[in-house]
Design a protein around this motif. Structure first.
Motif, PDB file in Angstrom:
ATOM      1  N   ARG A 120      32.572  13.237  30.471  1.00  0.00           N
ATOM      2  CA  ARG A 120      33.845  13.938  30.586  1.00  0.00           C
ATOM      3  C   ARG A 120      33.657  15.437  30.417  1.00  0.00           C
ATOM      4  NH1 ARG A 120      38.615  11.488  27.048  1.00  0.00           N
ATOM      5  NH2 ARG A 120      39.347  13.600  27.477  1.00  0.00           N
ATOM      6  N   GLN A 121      32.804  15.810  29.479  1.00  0.00           N
ATOM      7  CA  GLN A 121      32.548  17.227  29.248  1.00  0.00           C
ATOM      8  C   GLN A 121      31.851  17.867  30.447  1.00  0.00           C
ATOM      9  OE1 GLN A 121      30.282  16.852  25.653  1.00  0.00           O
ATOM     10  NE2 GLN A 121      32.092  16.692  24.333  1.00  0.00           N
ATOM     11  N   TYR A 330      22.421  28.303  31.006  1.00  0.00           N
ATOM     12  CA  TYR A 330      22.425  27.549  29.746  1.00  0.00           C
ATOM     13  C   TYR A 330      23.301  28.228  28.695  1.00  0.00           C
ATOM     14  CZ  TYR A 330      20.996  25.220  25.474  1.00  0.00           C
ATOM     15  OH  TYR A 330      20.997  24.539  24.281  1.00  0.00           O
ATOM     16  N   THR A 331      23.354  29.551  28.685  1.00  0.00           N
ATOM     17  CA  THR A 331      24.203  30.263  27.721  1.00  0.00           C
ATOM     18  C   THR A 331      25.657  29.841  27.895  1.00  0.00           C
ATOM     19  OG1 THR A 331      22.714  32.174  27.626  1.00  0.00           O
ATOM     20  CG2 THR A 331      24.999  32.536  26.946  1.00  0.00           C
ATOM     21  N   ASP A 332      26.107  29.760  29.145  1.00  0.00           N
ATOM     22  CA  ASP A 332      27.478  29.326  29.413  1.00  0.00           C
ATOM     23  C   ASP A 332      27.641  27.844  29.072  1.00  0.00           C
ATOM     24  OD1 ASP A 332      30.091  30.194  31.058  1.00  0.00           O
ATOM     25  OD2 ASP A 332      29.568  28.142  31.617  1.00  0.00           O
ATOM     26  N   TYR A 333      26.673  27.033  29.465  1.00  0.00           N
ATOM     27  CA  TYR A 333      26.688  25.587  29.198  1.00  0.00           C
ATOM     28  C   TYR A 333      26.776  25.314  27.697  1.00  0.00           C
ATOM     29  CZ  TYR A 333      24.691  20.767  29.349  1.00  0.00           C
ATOM     30  OH  TYR A 333      24.443  19.419  29.218  1.00  0.00           O
ATOM     31  N   ALA A 334      25.950  26.000  26.912  1.00  0.00           N
ATOM     32  CA  ALA A 334      25.905  25.768  25.462  1.00  0.00           C
ATOM     33  C   ALA A 334      27.209  26.182  24.787  1.00  0.00           C
ATOM     34  CB  ALA A 334      24.733  26.523  24.849  1.00  0.00           C
ATOM     35  N   ALA A 335      27.805  27.284  25.247  1.00  0.00           N
ATOM     36  CA  ALA A 335      29.082  27.720  24.679  1.00  0.00           C
ATOM     37  C   ALA A 335      30.178  26.701  24.986  1.00  0.00           C
ATOM     38  CB  ALA A 335      29.457  29.093  25.235  1.00  0.00           C
ATOM     39  N   PHE A 336      30.171  26.171  26.200  1.00  0.00           N
ATOM     40  CA  PHE A 336      31.150  25.155  26.579  1.00  0.00           C
ATOM     41  C   PHE A 336      30.938  23.887  25.756  1.00  0.00           C
ATOM     42  CE2 PHE A 336      33.224  21.997  29.252  1.00  0.00           C
ATOM     43  CZ  PHE A 336      34.346  22.678  29.701  1.00  0.00           C
ATOM     44  N   ARG A 337      29.678  23.500  25.572  1.00  0.00           N
ATOM     45  CA  ARG A 337      29.354  22.310  24.772  1.00  0.00           C
ATOM     46  C   ARG A 337      29.856  22.465  23.337  1.00  0.00           C
ATOM     47  NH1 ARG A 337      23.113  21.398  24.282  1.00  0.00           N
ATOM     48  NH2 ARG A 337      23.398  23.371  23.183  1.00  0.00           N
ATOM     49  N   ASP A 339      32.415  24.227  22.169  1.00  0.00           N
ATOM     50  CA  ASP A 339      33.870  24.075  22.114  1.00  0.00           C
ATOM     51  C   ASP A 339      34.293  22.632  22.370  1.00  0.00           C
ATOM     52  OD1 ASP A 339      34.364  26.682  21.476  1.00  0.00           O
ATOM     53  OD2 ASP A 339      34.815  27.323  23.521  1.00  0.00           O
ATOM     54  N   GLN A 340      33.619  21.986  23.324  1.00  0.00           N
ATOM     55  CA  GLN A 340      33.951  20.601  23.622  1.00  0.00           C
ATOM     56  C   GLN A 340      33.691  19.690  22.413  1.00  0.00           C
ATOM     57  OE1 GLN A 340      35.108  19.017  26.887  1.00  0.00           O
ATOM     58  NE2 GLN A 340      35.924  21.083  26.589  1.00  0.00           N
ATOM     59  N   ASN A 341      32.570  19.891  21.748  1.00  0.00           N
ATOM     60  CA  ASN A 341      32.246  19.057  20.598  1.00  0.00           C
ATOM     61  C   ASN A 341      33.202  19.293  19.436  1.00  0.00           C
ATOM     62  OD1 ASN A 341      30.145  17.694  21.829  1.00  0.00           O
ATOM     63  ND2 ASN A 341      28.585  19.124  21.133  1.00  0.00           N
ATOM     64  N   LEU A 342      33.679  20.523  19.311  1.00  0.00           N
ATOM     65  CA  LEU A 342      34.687  20.809  18.282  1.00  0.00           C
ATOM     66  C   LEU A 342      35.951  19.997  18.558  1.00  0.00           C
ATOM     67  CD1 LEU A 342      35.827  22.446  15.894  1.00  0.00           C
ATOM     68  CD2 LEU A 342      36.492  24.205  17.557  1.00  0.00           C
ATOM     69  N   TRP A 343      36.398  20.003  19.795  1.00  0.00           N
ATOM     70  CA  TRP A 343      37.605  19.270  20.166  1.00  0.00           C
ATOM     71  C   TRP A 343      37.396  17.769  20.031  1.00  0.00           C
ATOM     72  CZ3 TRP A 343      42.376  18.414  20.508  1.00  0.00           C
ATOM     73  CH2 TRP A 343      42.945  17.537  21.433  1.00  0.00           C
ATOM     74  N   PHE A 344      36.293  17.249  20.551  1.00  0.00           N
ATOM     75  CA  PHE A 344      36.035  15.806  20.516  1.00  0.00           C
ATOM     76  C   PHE A 344      35.885  15.300  19.075  1.00  0.00           C
ATOM     77  CE2 PHE A 344      35.929  16.053  24.904  1.00  0.00           C
ATOM     78  CZ  PHE A 344      35.534  14.885  25.528  1.00  0.00           C
ATOM     79  N   ARG A 345      35.444  16.165  18.185  1.00  0.00           N
ATOM     80  CA  ARG A 345      35.276  15.768  16.785  1.00  0.00           C
ATOM     81  C   ARG A 345      36.620  15.359  16.171  1.00  0.00           C
ATOM     82  NH1 ARG A 345      32.995  20.484  14.622  1.00  0.00           N
ATOM     83  NH2 ARG A 345      31.144  19.863  15.797  1.00  0.00           N
ATOM     84  N   PHE A 346      37.678  16.007  16.609  1.00  0.00           N
ATOM     85  CA  PHE A 346      39.010  15.704  16.070  1.00  0.00           C
ATOM     86  C   PHE A 346      39.697  14.559  16.802  1.00  0.00           C
ATOM     87  CE2 PHE A 346      38.462  20.089  14.625  1.00  0.00           C
ATOM     88  CZ  PHE A 346      38.861  19.978  13.300  1.00  0.00           C
ATOM     89  N   THR A 347      39.286  14.285  18.028  1.00  0.00           N
ATOM     90  CA  THR A 347      40.024  13.335  18.851  1.00  0.00           C
ATOM     91  C   THR A 347      39.185  12.132  19.249  1.00  0.00           C
ATOM     92  OG1 THR A 347      39.461  14.694  20.778  1.00  0.00           O
ATOM     93  CG2 THR A 347      41.610  15.066  19.750  1.00  0.00           C
TER      94      THR A 347
END
Length: 360
Positions: A120-121, A330-337, A339-347
């Protein structure tokens, strides 16, 4: 009255009533070929290309036809694919971009890297983040336009002839593993092999390799790996959400009408969703059948996961220092990852943890 005057004076209704079809509506039939990296026996991963081609035909009213060819029919399943589509020897291929990390490591970012984005990410990065833009800029160097076209979801960690009890058991292990993950396993002491799907069983059966990963229960059962290796490990930490791509020759793509370009994009998006839906629907029953057949399903020891994570992060740092294209994307990919992991951690994670504990 000549044809041009008739069209000008009568309008479209009058033209049609007169039985004269405007020339602008005539569309030349298009015939393309698509080479897949996968064997025809796998209705999931190979089937995505067939689904795509069928949709292109339907949406174009049969005017745009794409023939689909399994790995090895028109060209080897992996070797030479980028060259052939780049040169226009074939109009398009359907493949896992990380197979071509030997051309440039950046290809792996268009598919999956160890401890990367889940499915999904990955789709979110491609369609709503900068993923598609960045990868298309990169692929343009190879005369390629890419379209996301499938995802397996998180994969299993493969089949092993012997148990993996510690990091020491990785050392010297001859393992078939797709693409970029071999770099990390090499750092852990393994000896990776990049073997097409249709050739894995024989290599594992003969002992040419000690272990092999492919996708997950449905495909793995079809390929018969449980007959030659009893230990089935999880998770596939190198493939949390591997994306398949359609690589299209840019010269051929640029010749298409806007309508046909839109048809390609829409058909690829449909096949992208359909492929993962098939895996999600078919894997549970296949896993139950494998367990009933005495397959030993085991988690990787935490020490192995920790070592793999450490080596992966160190590798990415080194590559950012040596490959400007890798560093940019990768810099863009890692930043997106992050934020995504922060969100998925709560949901997602909390919901999934609770639901799995219920064993419904």
């Amino acid at each position: 009255m000549d044809r041009r005057s008739l069209i000008k004076n009568a309008g479209i209704a009058g033209v049609l009533a007169a039985g004269v079809a405007p020339a602008v509506h005539a569309q030349e039939a298009i015939r393309w070929r698509l080479a897949s990296s996968f064997p025809k026996a796998l209705d999931t991963i190979f089937g995505a290309a067939e689904t795509f081609a069928k949709k292109v035909g339907e949406m174009s009213g049969g005017k745009f036809q794409i023939s689909v060819h399994p790995g090895g029919e028109l060209m080897p399943a992996i070797a030479g694919m980028v060259d052939n589509v780049q040169k226009g020897t074939i109009e398009m291929v359907h493949t896992a971009p990380y197979y071509f990390f030997g051309v440039n490591d950046v290809f792996a970012l268009g598919c999956a890297i160890p401890f990367g984005l889940n499915s999904r990410q990955m789709t979110a990065w491609m369609y709503q983040g900068n993923g598609l833009k960045l990868m298309r800029e990169f692929y343009s160097k190879y005369n390629i336009v890419n379209f996301p076209m499938g995802n397996t979801g998180a994969q299993m960690g493969g089949w092993y002839r012997k148990e993996i009890k510690s990091v020491a058991d990785i050392k010297g292990l001859k393992m078939r593993v797709g693409g970029f993950a071999g770099k990390v396993l090499t750092r852990m002491g393994a000896v990776p092999q990049n073997i097409p799907g249709g050739e894995i069983y024989q290599a594992l059966e003969k002992g040419t390799i000690d272990a092999a990963e492919w996708v997950g229960p449905y495909d793995d059962q079809k390929l018969g790996f449980n007959k030659v290796a009893p230990f089935y490990y999880y998770p596939g930490w190198w493939e949390g959400g591997p994306q398949l791509d359609a690589f299209v020759n840019k010269t051929a793509y640029d010749k298409l009408s806007p309508e046909n370009k839109a048809i390609l994009e829409s058909a690829a998006a449909y096949a992208h969703t359909d492929m993962q839906a098939k895996y999600d629907a078919k894997n549970p029953e296949a896993l139950k059948q494998l367990v009933a057949a005495k397959t030993k399903v085991l988690p990787f020891p935490k020490a192995v996961m920790d070592a793999a994570f450490k080596e992966s992060m160190a590798l990415y740092t080194e590559m950012s220092e040596s490959n400007p294209d890798w560093k940019k994307i990768y810099t863009d990919y890692a930043a997106f990852r992050k934020d995504q992991n922060l969100w998925f951690r709560f949901t997602e994670m909390r919901f999934d943890q609770f639901m799995q504990a219920q064993k419904l």
